[in-house]
Structure formats: C-alpha cells, structure tokens
Design a protein around this motif. Structure first.
Motif, short mmCIF file in Angstrom:
data_model
loop_
_atom_site.label_atom_id
_atom_site.label_comp_id
_atom_site.label_asym_id
_atom_site.label_seq_id
_atom_site.Cartn_x
_atom_site.Cartn_y
_atom_site.Cartn_z
N ASN A 139 51.40 12.64 17.11
CA ASN A 139 50.95 12.48 18.50
C ASN A 139 51.90 13.01 19.56
O ASN A 139 51.62 12.88 20.76
N HIS A 140 53.04 13.59 19.16
CA HIS A 140 54.02 14.03 20.16
C HIS A 140 54.84 15.19 19.63
O HIS A 140 55.26 15.20 18.47
N LEU B 44 53.25 28.49 23.61
CA LEU B 44 53.45 27.06 23.35
C LEU B 44 52.54 26.23 24.25
O LEU B 44 51.82 25.34 23.76
N MET B 45 52.55 26.49 25.55
CA MET B 45 51.73 25.71 26.48
C MET B 45 50.24 25.87 26.18
O MET B 45 49.49 24.89 26.19
N ASP B 46 49.83 27.09 25.91
CA ASP B 46 48.41 27.35 25.63
C ASP B 46 47.95 26.66 24.35
O ASP B 46 46.87 26.05 24.31
N GLU B 47 48.77 26.74 23.29
CA GLU B 47 48.39 26.14 22.01
C GLU B 47 48.39 24.62 22.08
O GLU B 47 47.52 23.96 21.50
N ILE C 67 58.32 19.44 31.19
CA ILE C 67 58.51 20.87 30.91
C ILE C 67 58.53 21.18 29.42
O ILE C 67 57.95 22.17 28.97
N SER C 68 59.17 20.31 28.62
CA SER C 68 59.34 20.59 27.18
C SER C 68 58.65 19.58 26.28
O SER C 68 58.91 19.59 25.07
N ASN C 69 57.80 18.74 26.83
CA ASN C 69 57.23 17.65 26.04
C ASN C 69 55.71 17.56 26.17
O ASN C 69 55.16 17.68 27.28
N PHE C 70 55.07 17.30 25.01
CA PHE C 70 53.62 17.32 24.91
C PHE C 70 53.16 16.13 24.08
O PHE C 70 53.77 15.84 23.04
N SER C 71 52.10 15.47 24.51
CA SER C 71 51.66 14.30 23.75
C SER C 71 50.16 14.07 23.88
O SER C 71 49.51 14.56 24.82
N LYS C 72 49.64 13.30 22.94
CA LYS C 72 48.31 12.73 23.09
C LYS C 72 48.42 11.59 24.12
O LYS C 72 49.51 11.01 24.30
#
Length: 381
Positions: free
Chosen positions: A184-185, A223-226, A237-242
């Motif tokens: 999830n992250h 990275l951002m698109d995927e 800026i560098s972190n992505f999550s559900k």
C-alpha cells in the motif's frame, strides 16, 4: 505537543555505496551497551520533556533488524516500557529484505509494530550489486510473503532512481515488479551523491556513470505517471500510497511538528529547539552513562526560521501549505508575507494557490529544491 519519536539503530552488516547515515559495521560493536544507553536516553528525555501519547514511532538506521532475536526483544521491550503510545499509534520498523526471519517478524508483531519499511531500492540484480546491496530480488518477495503471513498489512518499500548506469527501462521494469507485491505504500527517491560515501569517491575520480538530469527527469515523470495509473496517490514529492496508508510519521516532519530523536546521531525538534545527538557510539554511550542527554549541538529556532520551515517543508506535500493553518499558527498571512516570491513562482507555473492552499504544480515538483530556496532568508525576526 510532541507527537512522534524516531529511534536510531546504527548497526549494519554491510555498508551501501550511497549511504551517508550514521552507521557502523555490526561486528565487534557494543550492541547491548548501546541498547541500554538508548533505554536510559528515553527515560532521561521523557522526564525532562514529557509527552502524553505518541501518535507515531519510527525505528530507522542503519539496519534495525541486524539485531539478533534476543537484542530485538530487549529493544522492543525498552520502547514499550518508556514511550507512551496511543492506541492507534503507527509503529514502523525499517528492515532490509532477507534480514527479517519469521522469528524476528513475530517479535515485532507481538511488540505492537504495525508497519514495515523495506529498503528494496531496485529489482535489477546487476544494479543491486553496483550500489552495494547484498539482497536479491527473490528476498523481497519472500520477506513480504513472510510479513503478510505473520499479519503485517501496512508495508512500504523504498526505491531509488537515477542510479549509475540505470535506464528508464530499468526503472519501468522495477516498478512493474514493485506493483506485483500488492502493498500500500512506496517511497521513491532520486539518488543524491553525498560526501564520505563510496559513490562520492568514485564520482571525484570520474568513475561513476550517472544517467544525467534529463534522464532523471524522465524517470521521475515515469514514476509519477505509473503510480497514478496504479491507484497510488502522490501525497509528497517522493511518497505514494493507497488512501489511508500515508506515512503518518513522515507527515510529522513535513507538517513542521515536534518529535523526539533517540540514538547516536539522531535529530529531534522539541519546543522550538532542534537538536542533534553525538554520532560516535562511545561518546554517545559515555554521555548517557554520565547521566546527561547526549546532545552534540542544539539550535533555538527563531520565529522567522519557523515560518520559512513551515513553507518549504509543507510544500513537499502535494496538498501543500494550508493558509488558514499558517495564519492560526503564526498570526501571519503567507500570501502577504511571501507575496513577491509567490507572484514570481506562480508566473513560472511552479506554484498554485487554490482552495486555501499553496502547493507545487506538477511542473514545480521537478524543481522542488529551487522552489524551497526561494523562501529562505525572506523573513526578519
């Protein structure tokens, strides 16, 4: 109000070529003495700067899971004994794939750890060797499978891009494998060459073939698109999550809130004072044994510094800086205070002001450091 605590375990069984954190080779180190000193530092600090309940605890390194089972149990018991956790506390441990046996996972689970952060970096076996990692891609799958079996549901992995000789296609393949993990992250950072690292020495000798700024920008865009395509929100800026799986601990830093820092070389921010602990293990342990906090240096932040930090830390979040919260916190309007800077950044399409927030545009995320520097040295005390 102090809401978070960071604890530092400086031991590593190997040193990665890019790492500039405070760390030492595990072999021959006074691990138990260090853990006892950490226990005492928590006691001394909580006595001097008490907290009711902590919303987040984060154990980093080094490699926290380089501790053996007995040491890990001792350390977890110390945390439980000394730190006042809330019932909903986010309790994170960093680990390397391959370091986490089922026994260690069970110890962490029983101690209340509910989030794991794994240093994966890449799934490319050749790149793993080049950056000094000793795990294999298969170790990532096995570690995550074991963690899920033990009952961990909140798992994050770190990735690094713009590695030496890395291509956009390499990154795309690593992302495809990362998305197959059903977690999830994700944290994904561009490689920064820091002094006193193997990579820094190679760079000075002209022996480090980095991809270059244009390729790095292409990697970040990919990275951002995927991440977006796979349903992961870029909340920093560098972190992505559900949804609901954002790192609450790291949000403490970006929200410019207070936190403890325990351990050799750890940093803290308490009651407006930023402190760093002594880094060398012997000095850290000796200070604790003499009954004093192991402070190496401290700095009382001025209001001007706090205001500027609120801006450049808050802008790391894609939600940006809340104008109403800023006014409530400092009795200052950021739109007036930084009028000239914001006007220029808006004209460049790096910043937007909308819905009571100031935030980076997608274009601005590529130039974050340049944007942040705009707000430094603007305010007077």
């Amino acid at each position: 109000m102090i809401k978070a605590a960071y604890l530092h375990i400086p031991f590593c069984e190997h040193i990665c070529h890019y790492c500039d954190f405070n760390k030492v080779f595990l072999k021959g180190q006074p691990v138990e003495d260090y853990l006892q000193a950490l226990d005492q530092e928590m006691k001394l600090t909580l006595h001097q700067y008490p907290a009711d309940q902590l919303a987040t605890i984060f154990v980093g390194g080094g490699t926290p899971t380089s501790l053996n089972e007995q040491q890990l149990s001792m350390f977890c018991e110390s945390i439980i004994r000394n730190l006042p956790k809330s019932n909903t506390c986010e309790f994170t441990f960093e680990a390397n794939p391959g370091d986490l046996s089922k026994e260690k996972l069970q110890i962490l689970k029983e101690a209340g750890v509910n989030r794991l952060s794994l240093g994966v970096q890449t799934f490319n076996e050749d790149l793993l060797k080049k950056i000094g990692r000793v795990h294999k891609a298969k170790d990532v799958y096995q570690t995550i499978e074991n963690a899920k079996t033990v009952g961990f549901e909140n798992i994050s992995i770190d990735l690094i891009f713009s590695l030496p000789t890395q291509t956009v296609q390499d990154l795309k393949e690593s992302l495809t494998k990362a998305f197959s993990l059903d977690i999830n992250h994700y944290s994904a950072y561009s490689l920064i060459i820091e002094p006193k690292t193997v990579f820094y020495n190679l760079l000075k000798k002209g022996k480090l073939p980095t991809p270059g700024e244009d390729v790095e920008a292409s990697m970040y865009e990919l990275l951002m698109d995927e991440m977006d395509r796979h349903g992961f929100n870029q909340y920093e800026i560098s972190n992505f999550s559900k949804p609901g799986f954002e790192s609450r601990h790291n949000l403490t830093y970006w929200n410019n809130e207070y936190y403890y820092g325990f351990g050799a070389g750890a940093h803290s921010y308490v009651n407006g004072v930023r402190r760093s602990n002594s880094g060398p293990l012997k000095k850290y342990i000796d200070q604790i044994n003499n009954g004093i906090l192991p402070v190496f240096e401290e700095h009382q932040t001025s209001k001007a510094e706090q205001v500027e930090e609120e801006m450049f830390l808050g802008l790391r979040k894609t939600a940006g800086v809340s104008i109403s919260h800023f006014i409530e916190k400092f009795s200052l309007d950021p739109l007036k205070l930084f009028e000239q800077q914001l006007t220029e950044l808006i004209a460049k399409q790096w910043i937007e002001v909308k819905n009571n927030h100031i935030y980076l545009t997608k274009k601005g995320r590529f130039l974050g450091n340049e944007v942040f520097q705009t707000f430094l040295g603007v305010c007077n005390d």
